[in-house]
Design a protein around this motif. Structure first.
Motif, PDB file in Angstrom:
ATOM      1  N   PRO A  43       5.644  14.333 -13.005  1.00  0.00           N
ATOM      2  CA  PRO A  43       5.324  15.748 -13.254  1.00  0.00           C
ATOM      3  C   PRO A  43       3.881  16.060 -12.883  1.00  0.00           C
ATOM      4  N   ILE A 103      -7.027  18.020 -26.903  1.00  0.00           N
ATOM      5  CA  ILE A 103      -5.657  17.621 -26.600  1.00  0.00           C
ATOM      6  C   ILE A 103      -5.585  16.232 -25.983  1.00  0.00           C
ATOM      7  N   LEU A 104      -6.736  15.575 -25.818  1.00  0.00           N
ATOM      8  CA  LEU A 104      -6.750  14.319 -25.077  1.00  0.00           C
ATOM      9  C   LEU A 104      -5.866  13.252 -25.699  1.00  0.00           C
ATOM     10  N   GLY A 105      -5.823  13.227 -27.017  1.00  0.00           N
ATOM     11  CA  GLY A 105      -5.075  12.162 -27.666  1.00  0.00           C
ATOM     12  C   GLY A 105      -3.720  12.566 -28.175  1.00  0.00           C
ATOM     13  N   GLU A 106      -3.365  13.843 -27.995  1.00  0.00           N
ATOM     14  CA  GLU A 106      -2.131  14.321 -28.601  1.00  0.00           C
ATOM     15  C   GLU A 106      -0.906  13.951 -27.775  1.00  0.00           C
ATOM     16  N   THR A 107       0.163  13.625 -28.483  1.00  0.00           N
ATOM     17  CA  THR A 107       1.443  13.396 -27.827  1.00  0.00           C
ATOM     18  C   THR A 107       2.055  14.738 -27.464  1.00  0.00           C
ATOM     19  N   GLN A 108       2.491  14.866 -26.235  1.00  0.00           N
ATOM     20  CA  GLN A 108       3.187  16.067 -25.801  1.00  0.00           C
ATOM     21  C   GLN A 108       4.686  15.811 -25.851  1.00  0.00           C
TER      22      GLN A 108
ATOM     23  N   PRO B  31      -9.964   9.160 -22.061  1.00  0.00           N
ATOM     24  CA  PRO B  31      -8.750   9.844 -22.524  1.00  0.00           C
ATOM     25  C   PRO B  31      -7.733   8.852 -23.055  1.00  0.00           C
ATOM     26  N   SER B  32      -6.775   9.326 -23.807  1.00  0.00           N
ATOM     27  CA  SER B  32      -5.671   8.493 -24.243  1.00  0.00           C
ATOM     28  C   SER B  32      -4.773   8.161 -23.060  1.00  0.00           C
ATOM     29  N   PHE B  34      -0.697   6.952 -21.969  1.00  0.00           N
ATOM     30  CA  PHE B  34       0.675   7.094 -22.441  1.00  0.00           C
ATOM     31  C   PHE B  34       1.645   6.420 -21.473  1.00  0.00           C
ATOM     32  N   TYR B  36       5.614   7.305 -20.758  1.00  0.00           N
ATOM     33  CA  TYR B  36       6.784   8.128 -21.024  1.00  0.00           C
ATOM     34  C   TYR B  36       7.982   7.513 -20.307  1.00  0.00           C
ATOM     35  N   LEU B  46       8.240  10.231 -25.140  1.00  0.00           N
ATOM     36  CA  LEU B  46       7.150   9.283 -25.310  1.00  0.00           C
ATOM     37  C   LEU B  46       7.705   7.908 -25.653  1.00  0.00           C
ATOM     38  N   LYS B  49       1.744   4.933 -26.852  1.00  0.00           N
ATOM     39  CA  LYS B  49       0.459   5.457 -26.442  1.00  0.00           C
ATOM     40  C   LYS B  49      -0.654   4.606 -27.030  1.00  0.00           C
ATOM     41  N   THR B  51      -5.012   5.235 -27.837  1.00  0.00           N
ATOM     42  CA  THR B  51      -6.018   6.294 -27.827  1.00  0.00           C
ATOM     43  C   THR B  51      -7.428   5.811 -27.515  1.00  0.00           C
ATOM     44  N   PHE B  89       7.021   6.362 -16.672  1.00  0.00           N
ATOM     45  CA  PHE B  89       5.841   7.055 -16.158  1.00  0.00           C
ATOM     46  C   PHE B  89       4.624   6.693 -16.996  1.00  0.00           C
ATOM     47  N   GLY B  93      -4.190  11.123 -20.633  1.00  0.00           N
ATOM     48  CA  GLY B  93      -4.091  12.196 -21.600  1.00  0.00           C
ATOM     49  C   GLY B  93      -4.831  13.467 -21.270  1.00  0.00           C
TER      50      GLY B  93
END
Lengths: 119, 108
Positions: A43, A103-108, B31-32, B34, B36, B46, B49, B51, B89, B93
């Motif tokens: 994405p 928002i850097l650490g937030e799960t989307q 940045p964190s 992740f 996915y 998710l 992750k 941080t 993926f 973050g």
């Protein structure tokens, strides 16, 4: 609880037409994001809302693309004068948008996407 | 600018094999990170992750450690199952920056 929902799930349109894609985020999430995913790719970021305002629209490819979130909940991505190259899956995501945390650490949390095909 | 480079697929493994999917990143700040996963016919969800540097994320037997010194966040699992077949993926973050995805196929 309810997750992120997107409508329609599929949209077929003709080149030059206008389309609207809708996203319902998780209740209480103030941050909302739109991404576009082409076949075989990850994405790509389009736009991010914090509340009602677009905090970052740097990913919108051109001025044919526009998004709104008038009441800080539901968002609509609008594409004018569609082109065949706009065909993709459009993904919406939301996150809590905690104050001060960024928002850097937030799960989307992602919705199922809208598959757009422009003929 | 920020970017993510992910191991190309497809990756095909036999059940119970060891899995590694490489992911490296370029970022300003910290940045964190992740992972996915997208199962066939489903949306992105998710997997895990981390941080901050040296954090290890883990879920469903998968693990990844945030390595600042090598700018990496490789995904590992000791024994894969057929049900792990999906596209994975790696992402950075914020306004998420995704890798191109790695398709994993696990054969019985």
């Amino acid at each position: 609880g309810a997750g992120v929902s997107q409508t329609p799930s599929n949209k077929v349109t003709e080149k030059g037409k206008y389309v609207e894609l809708r996203c319902d985020p998780i209740s209480g999430h103030t941050a909302l994001y739109w991404y576009r995913q082409s076949l075989g790719q990850g994405p790509e970021f389009l736009i991010y809302f914090q509340g009602t305002g677009a905090a970052d629209d740097s990913g919108l490819p051109n001025d044919r693309f526009f998004a709104v979130r008038p009441e800080g909940s539901v968002s609509t991505l609008k594409i004018q004068r569609t082109e065949r190259g706009d065909s993709a899956v459009y993904l919406c995501a939301s996150s809590p948008g905690l104050a001060g945390g960024g928002i850097l650490g937030e799960t989307q949390y992602f919705g199922p996407g809208t598959r757009l095909l422009v003929l | 600018g920020n970017s993510v480079t992910q191991m190309e697929g497809p990756v095909t493994l036999s059940e119970e094999a060891f899995l590694t999917i490489n992911c490296t990143y370029t970022a300003t700040g910290y940045p964190s990170l992740f992972w996915y996963v997208q199962y066939p016919g489903e949306g992105l969800q998710l997997l895990l992750k981390a941080t901050k540097a040296d954090d290890k994320g883990s879920n469903k037997g998968f693990e990844a450690t945030y390595r600042k010194e090598t700018t990496s966040f490789h995904l590992e699992k000791g024994s894969v199952q057929v049900s792990d077949s999906a596209v994975y993926f790696c992402a950075l973050g914020g306004k998420l920056i995704f890798g191109q995805g790695t398709e994993l196929s696990v054969k019985p």
